[in-house]
Design a protein around this motif. Structure first.
Motif, PDB file in Angstrom:
ATOM      1  N   GLU A 140       6.379   5.892  -0.157  1.00  0.00           N
ATOM      2  CA  GLU A 140       6.581   4.750   0.913  1.00  0.00           C
ATOM      3  C   GLU A 140       5.717   4.750   2.225  1.00  0.00           C
ATOM      4  N   ASN A 141       5.077   3.980   2.559  1.00  0.00           N
ATOM      5  CA  ASN A 141       4.367   3.989   3.686  1.00  0.00           C
ATOM      6  C   ASN A 141       5.240   4.300   5.074  1.00  0.00           C
ATOM      7  N   PRO A 142       4.799   5.232   5.764  1.00  0.00           N
ATOM      8  CA  PRO A 142       5.720   5.414   7.003  1.00  0.00           C
ATOM      9  C   PRO A 142       5.958   4.184   8.011  1.00  0.00           C
ATOM     10  N   ALA A 143       5.125   3.330   7.964  1.00  0.00           N
ATOM     11  CA  ALA A 143       5.061   2.139   8.846  1.00  0.00           C
ATOM     12  C   ALA A 143       5.971   1.023   8.164  1.00  0.00           C
ATOM     13  N   MET A 144       6.534   1.274   6.778  1.00  0.00           N
ATOM     14  CA  MET A 144       6.936   0.095   6.109  1.00  0.00           C
ATOM     15  C   MET A 144       8.406   0.496   5.431  1.00  0.00           C
ATOM     16  N   PRO A 145       9.381   1.091   6.150  1.00  0.00           N
ATOM     17  CA  PRO A 145      10.572   1.867   5.581  1.00  0.00           C
ATOM     18  C   PRO A 145      11.420   0.720   4.946  1.00  0.00           C
ATOM     19  N   GLY A 146      11.907   1.150   3.730  1.00  0.00           N
ATOM     20  CA  GLY A 146      12.848   0.182   3.041  1.00  0.00           C
ATOM     21  C   GLY A 146      11.994  -0.690   2.060  1.00  0.00           C
ATOM     22  N   THR A 147      10.676  -0.764   2.278  1.00  0.00           N
ATOM     23  CA  THR A 147       9.863  -1.661   1.287  1.00  0.00           C
ATOM     24  C   THR A 147       9.731  -1.047  -0.105  1.00  0.00           C
ATOM     25  N   SER A 148       9.798   0.349  -0.231  1.00  0.00           N
ATOM     26  CA  SER A 148       9.476   1.007  -1.372  1.00  0.00           C
ATOM     27  C   SER A 148       7.691   0.894  -1.718  1.00  0.00           C
ATOM     28  N   LEU A 149       7.069   0.477  -0.602  1.00  0.00           N
ATOM     29  CA  LEU A 149       5.651   0.356  -0.782  1.00  0.00           C
ATOM     30  C   LEU A 149       4.906   1.078  -0.220  1.00  0.00           C
TER      31      LEU A 149
ATOM     32  N   GLN B  36       0.946  -3.419   1.796  1.00  0.00           N
ATOM     33  CA  GLN B  36       1.791  -4.779   1.305  1.00  0.00           C
ATOM     34  C   GLN B  36       1.579  -5.189   0.012  1.00  0.00           C
ATOM     35  N   SER B  37       0.465  -4.698  -0.868  1.00  0.00           N
ATOM     36  CA  SER B  37       0.163  -5.152  -2.049  1.00  0.00           C
ATOM     37  C   SER B  37       0.255  -4.210  -3.105  1.00  0.00           C
ATOM     38  N   VAL B  38       0.273  -3.104  -2.973  1.00  0.00           N
ATOM     39  CA  VAL B  38       0.472  -2.107  -3.983  1.00  0.00           C
ATOM     40  C   VAL B  38       1.444  -1.102  -3.798  1.00  0.00           C
ATOM     41  N   TYR B  39       2.307  -0.790  -4.827  1.00  0.00           N
ATOM     42  CA  TYR B  39       3.391   0.271  -5.050  1.00  0.00           C
ATOM     43  C   TYR B  39       2.659   1.762  -5.377  1.00  0.00           C
ATOM     44  N   ALA B  40       3.056   2.811  -4.856  1.00  0.00           N
ATOM     45  CA  ALA B  40       2.596   4.072  -5.532  1.00  0.00           C
ATOM     46  C   ALA B  40       3.564   5.044  -5.658  1.00  0.00           C
ATOM     47  N   GLY B  41       3.835   5.894  -6.650  1.00  0.00           N
ATOM     48  CA  GLY B  41       4.777   7.040  -6.855  1.00  0.00           C
ATOM     49  C   GLY B  41       4.318   8.087  -7.654  1.00  0.00           C
TER      50      GLY B  41
ATOM     51  N   LEU C 133       0.232  10.371 -10.675  1.00  0.00           N
ATOM     52  CA  LEU C 133       0.263   9.355  -9.620  1.00  0.00           C
ATOM     53  C   LEU C 133       0.540   7.893 -10.320  1.00  0.00           C
ATOM     54  N   ASP C 134       1.454   7.157 -10.109  1.00  0.00           N
ATOM     55  CA  ASP C 134       1.721   5.949 -10.605  1.00  0.00           C
ATOM     56  C   ASP C 134       1.052   4.906  -9.450  1.00  0.00           C
ATOM     57  N   GLY C 135       0.550   3.658  -9.912  1.00  0.00           N
ATOM     58  CA  GLY C 135       0.140   2.755  -9.178  1.00  0.00           C
ATOM     59  C   GLY C 135       0.407   1.334  -9.743  1.00  0.00           C
ATOM     60  N   LEU C 136       1.236   0.617  -9.290  1.00  0.00           N
ATOM     61  CA  LEU C 136       1.636  -0.710  -9.655  1.00  0.00           C
ATOM     62  C   LEU C 136       1.341  -2.084  -8.732  1.00  0.00           C
ATOM     63  N   ASP C 137       1.244  -3.178  -9.359  1.00  0.00           N
ATOM     64  CA  ASP C 137       0.936  -4.247  -8.393  1.00  0.00           C
ATOM     65  C   ASP C 137       2.357  -5.209  -8.217  1.00  0.00           C
ATOM     66  N   ILE C 138       3.244  -4.182  -7.931  1.00  0.00           N
ATOM     67  CA  ILE C 138       4.921  -4.908  -7.773  1.00  0.00           C
ATOM     68  C   ILE C 138       4.961  -6.025  -6.920  1.00  0.00           C
ATOM     69  N   PRO C 139       4.462  -5.716  -5.444  1.00  0.00           N
ATOM     70  CA  PRO C 139       4.283  -7.007  -4.618  1.00  0.00           C
ATOM     71  C   PRO C 139       3.739  -8.227  -4.964  1.00  0.00           C
ATOM     72  N   ILE C 140       2.666  -8.073  -5.793  1.00  0.00           N
ATOM     73  CA  ILE C 140       1.859  -9.193  -6.068  1.00  0.00           C
ATOM     74  C   ILE C 140       2.750  -9.953  -7.091  1.00  0.00           C
ATOM     75  N   VAL C 141       3.165  -9.427  -8.318  1.00  0.00           N
ATOM     76  CA  VAL C 141       4.046 -10.029  -8.971  1.00  0.00           C
ATOM     77  C   VAL C 141       5.305 -10.834  -8.336  1.00  0.00           C
TER      78      VAL C 141
ATOM     79  N   VAL D 204      -2.356  12.759  -1.947  1.00  0.00           N
ATOM     80  CA  VAL D 204      -2.579  11.393  -1.694  1.00  0.00           C
ATOM     81  C   VAL D 204      -2.498  10.962  -0.309  1.00  0.00           C
ATOM     82  N   PHE D 205      -3.543   9.808  -0.103  1.00  0.00           N
ATOM     83  CA  PHE D 205      -3.525   9.374   1.148  1.00  0.00           C
ATOM     84  C   PHE D 205      -3.751   7.774   1.041  1.00  0.00           C
ATOM     85  N   VAL D 206      -3.380   7.176   2.160  1.00  0.00           N
ATOM     86  CA  VAL D 206      -3.587   5.576   2.101  1.00  0.00           C
ATOM     87  C   VAL D 206      -4.575   4.949   3.104  1.00  0.00           C
TER      88      VAL D 206
END
Ligand code: 1HN
Length: 351
Positions: free
Chosen positions: A81-90, A93-98, A165-173, A311-313
């Motif tokens: 989860e991006n440290p600047a986006m707590p609670g979003t699981s993202l 803004q447009s991709v998810y990673a885990g 590493l998983d990457g998903l388009d969750i926020p777009i969907v 992993v870095f963003v």
């Protein structure tokens, strides 16, 4: 010369403020108060640059292996989860990673969802993913697709942990309100094709005589590291080297030349030993995973040292430059296909 500054917020007088309050009661608002935030003059990502140390995340993931089964969890994943986006699981803004763990002897239930997934394999000796009736045994560095609405499950018949590493388009969907998901009616989907079928049919620069592209995703669902790595090596020998990217290639759908999936693009780049890249930026925020080697990237004003599997963003429009110690290889993925399809994508190099 006239200024090109987009919009400057007007002063708020007592009279205006009183008027705005009356608007609020009617669920209306003055555009001129918010225009600069609604339409920023350049991207203002909510994500910040960040790095996850693989050795730390791996230890936490192995702990999860003792706490919960894949049957209970559906997928045993630690969200990055991006440290600047707590609670979003993202992560942006447009991709998810885990990071996902499948322990020896485990399987995960078969399911499908509209959201598309990619995997970048980190540790795997005998683990497999099955997509639409075909299994592929994964190896470190493989780039694996789970296209939209395809049944998929994973298994680890080996005796060492499997991690990717998983990457998903969750926020777009979810932005578009188009999410559906369901379990397979039995426990596992049946295997209906031999392992290697997709590779033989679609990965050799040949296509079946009667092939028509029936889905938007690539018919290849495992782009093996052995082949991708070899391509980078050959290109490095041939040159030239890009001053920002080193040798950077994008994964392609062999039937169309387009991106492997409509919402997620992915890239693999070789940084020669001692490479010091120039700064570059693009509007697609990218998630990187270090496939080989170690080095350092400057992302905006921050410096991040990285080692294998970290992993870095890199947020949207944030300048990034990479340096390698020895020879290094970086995998990355982003929403670039969406941005390009909609005519939104921009890049600048060198910054
Ligand atoms: C999912 O289905 C997988 O199939 C991994 O391995 C991560 C994250 C959110 C939603 C579905 C998988 C996921 C996921």
């Amino acid at each position: 010369m006239a200024s090109t500054t987009f919009h400057i917020k007007p002063e708020t007088s007592a009279e205006r403020r009183e008027y705005y309050q009356r608007l609020q009661q009617k669920h209306a608002a003055p555009l001129w108060e918010v225009l600069g935030d609604l339409i920023p003059a350049q991207p203002r990502p909510t994500a910040s640059p960040a790095l996850w140390r693989y050795q730390e995340m791996r230890a936490l993931l192995l702990e999860a292996g003792k706490l919960i089964t894949p049957q209970e969890a559906e997928r045993r994943v630690l969200i990055l989860e991006n440290p600047a986006m707590p609670g979003t699981s993202l992560i942006t803004q447009s991709v998810y990673a885990g990071l996902q763990l499948v322990d020896p002897g485990e399987t995960t239930p078969t399911h499908r969802h509209v959201t598309s997934a990619i995997r970048f394999v980190i540790e795997c000796e005998k683990g497999y993913t099955a997509v639409d009736g075909e299994r592929t045994t994964m190896h470190p560095g493989d780039f694996v697709l789970t296209p939209s609405w395809t049944y998929h499950d994973h298994g680890n018949p080996g005796d060492t942990p499997v991690i990717w590493l998983d990457g998903l388009d969750i926020p777009i969907v979810n932005l578009l309100g188009t999410s559906f998901a369901e379990r397979y009616s039995g426990e596992f989907q049946p295997v209906t094709r031999k392992e290697g079928d997709a590779e033989a049919r679609y990965s050799e620069g040949l296509l079946p005589l009667d092939y028509t592209s029936s889905r938007l995703a690539s018919p290849v669902f495992n782009y093996t590291y052995a082949r991708s790595r070899e391509a980078l090596d050959r290109l490095y020998r041939n040159g030239p080297l890009d001053e920002c990217h080193g040798i950077k290639m994008q994964y392609a759908n062999p039937a169309t030349g387009g991106y492997p999936m409509p919402t997620i693009g992915a890239f693999l780049q070789l940084l020669p030993s001692g490479f010091r890249g120039a700064a570059y930026r693009s509007t697609d925020a990218a998630v990187y995973c270090v496939a080989e080697g170690s080095g350092r990237s400057k992302i905006g004003d921050a410096d991040f040292d990285w080692r294998k599997n970290d992993v870095f963003v890199v947020p949207s429009w944030c300048p990034v430059s990479h340096q390698a110690e020895g020879e290094a290889v970086l995998f990355s993925f982003s929403d670039r296909p969406v941005q390009k399809a909609l005519g939104l994508w921009r890049e600048e190099a060198p910054v």
